[in-house]
Design an enzyme around this catalytic site. Structure first.
Site, short mmCIF file in Angstrom:
data_model
loop_
_atom_site.label_atom_id
_atom_site.label_comp_id
_atom_site.label_asym_id
_atom_site.label_seq_id
_atom_site.Cartn_x
_atom_site.Cartn_y
_atom_site.Cartn_z
N ASP A 68 0.92 -1.30 -0.08
CA ASP A 68 -0.12 0.10 0.00
C ASP A 68 0.79 1.31 -0.02
O ASP A 68 0.55 2.21 -0.84
CB ASP A 68 -0.95 -0.08 1.48
CG ASP A 68 -1.81 1.25 1.13
OD1 ASP A 68 -2.92 0.96 0.73
OD2 ASP A 68 -1.76 2.17 1.64
N VAL A 83 -5.47 2.45 -0.04
CA VAL A 83 -5.54 2.16 -1.41
C VAL A 83 -5.89 0.20 -0.97
O VAL A 83 -6.52 -0.12 -2.07
CB VAL A 83 -4.20 2.00 -2.02
CG1 VAL A 83 -4.00 1.38 -3.42
CG2 VAL A 83 -3.50 3.44 -2.19
N ASP A 84 -5.37 -0.13 -0.28
CA ASP A 84 -6.04 -1.82 -0.17
C ASP A 84 -7.58 -1.77 0.24
O ASP A 84 -8.22 -2.45 -0.32
CB ASP A 84 -5.13 -2.29 1.08
CG ASP A 84 -3.82 -2.97 0.79
OD1 ASP A 84 -3.74 -3.51 -0.37
OD2 ASP A 84 -2.92 -2.88 1.54
N VAL A 85 -8.05 -0.78 0.95
CA VAL A 85 -9.43 -0.78 1.36
C VAL A 85 -10.10 -0.40 -0.03
O VAL A 85 -11.13 -0.99 -0.54
CB VAL A 85 -9.55 0.34 2.34
CG1 VAL A 85 -11.13 0.17 2.49
CG2 VAL A 85 -9.03 -0.20 3.68
N GLY A 135 -10.10 -3.58 -2.25
CA GLY A 135 -10.93 -4.40 -1.66
C GLY A 135 -12.50 -4.31 -2.05
O GLY A 135 -13.17 -4.97 -2.51
#
Length: 397
Positions: free
Chosen positions: A144, A172-174, A177
């Site tokens: 991230d 960014v990961d969220v 996802g």
């Protein structure tokens, strides 16, 4: 805990979750919250985030791992062994959805790639999450922080005279996802119509670029990249953090009517008629002078006073809360922002942020705490569907 549950929006959907860390597990937890049977397939060492401590919860488990793995079952599959690989293939063969975030090429090496699994099960929805896509960026590690840097987010985050700054959570990961979740649901909806699954590809970089929204569109339209403005907004003023006598608050004036009301609250009604501040465009052009004037007015009273006065006249304003204060604020508004999950069999309890999607007929439910490593090995491997599927799984190439 019993494997039987009240029907959810995704009851009957089985997910073989080969993903680790955050983006993939976040997407599969969202599916699990609405009834999907998510089987988390882990290496003997487990998901990396199991060891990302401190902090830990009351049971000594990583709060990072617990944050994105509730409502799942965990099985251990050592893909480097014949038995482990056969076990993983059998579970994948029973799935409606496979989610993975290995580097491109890894799943192909184990015969767990989309082409192989969909040849045996054309209805399978196969979601791959990568850092930088499956082609030229396939060898790049998708962390991230790295994506925040190369994706431009850090260049617009932080104070103008300070170094680039990351966002305080792996945003960014969220985002990725959530994009994975949306893609999976879209593919399942299309499968309802055609009976066929498909591949869903999402990556961190394009998820971030799309998430930059107005900052990205202005860059593409003008050829000029935005710069760091601290807490200010590039197109609206006043829209930033200010100092009251005791603590910070945010004022987010979105139009000229709100500004006139805000000027009255500050006991400076003449500001609304000042040509430097009369319109939003002029306020943006004279942002520095406006900020200084507002700070001078706000510093004589408490932040709570100003927030209350703004609320009474419809001017958007709020305290700069800590995370704990933010949950208290949500509770004061009657929002269900906290979920408690209890495991009757083990007595474990987890308290976490609630799923933010609220459905009136089939709401999210919280039935399993994040699983111990391999906690459900027997339950899954002895499952009749998994055992019956072994003969149909393609042999290892």
């Amino acid at each position: 805990m019993s494997d039987t549950a009240s029907p959810g929006a995704l009851t009957g959907i089985r997910v073989a979750d080969f993903s680790r860390v955050l983006a993939g597990p976040y997407a599969t937890m969202m599916l699990a919250d609405f009834g999907a049977d998510v089987i988390k397939i882990e290496s003997p060492g487990g998901d990396d985030t199991r060891s990302w401590t401190p902090p830990v919860d009351a049971d000594g488990q990583s709060t990072y791992f617990g944050a994105v793995n509730r409502n799942k079952r965990s099985v251990v599959c050592d893909l480097h062994t014949e038995d482990g690989l056969a076990k993983a293939r059998a579970i994948a063969a029973t799935a409606d959805v496979v989610v993975e975030n290995f580097r491109p090429g890894v799943m192909e090496r184990y015969g767990l790639d989309a082409a192989t699994l969909q040849a045996a099960n054309p209805a399978l929805v196969y979601c791959s999450i990568s850092g930088f896509g499956r082609e030229q960026g396939a060898t790049l590690a998708g962390y991230d922080l790295l994506v925040q840097a190369v994706g431009g987010l850090m260049s617009i985050t932080g104070q103008p005279d300070a170094p680039p700054t990351k966002v305080g959570v792996a945003v960014v990961d969220v985002l990725t996802g959530l994009n994975a979740l949306s893609g999976i649901l879209l593919a399942l909806r299309e499968r309802d119509r055609t009976g066929l699954g498909q591949r869903v590809d999402v990556d961190l970089l394009t998820s971030l670029l799309a998430g930059l929204t107005n900052q990205a569109s202005s860059t593409l339209a003008t050829g000029i990249s935005p710069t760091r403005l601290g807490n200010a907004h590039p197109s609206i003023a006043p829209y930033e953090v200010f100092e009251a006598s005791d603590r910070e608050l945010v004022v987010a004036v979105g139009n000229d009517k709100q500004f006139r009301s805000f000027a009255t609250i500050l006991e400076l009604p003449q500001l609304a008629d000042d040509q430097r501040f009369a319109t939003n465009a002029s306020r943006v052009s004279h942002r520095g002078e406006l900020r200084e004037t507002i700070n001078d007015a706000l510093c004589v009273r408490s932040a709570a006073h100003w927030v209350s006065a703004c609320a009474a006249t419809g001017v958007p304003a709020g305290l700069v809360n800590s995370v704990g204060e933010a949950f208290d604020f949500a509770a004061s508004l009657g929002l269900d922002a906290v979920a408690q999950t209890s495991d009757e069999a083990t007595g474990r309890i987890q308290i976490q942020p609630a799923n933010p999607i609220h459905l009136s007929h089939v709401p999210a439910r919280y039935e399993r705490v994040a699983p111990a490593l391999g906690e459900h090995d027997g339950a899954v491997w002895l499952d009749e569907a998994a055992r019956a599927s072994v003969a149909d799984v393609p042999a290892q190439p």
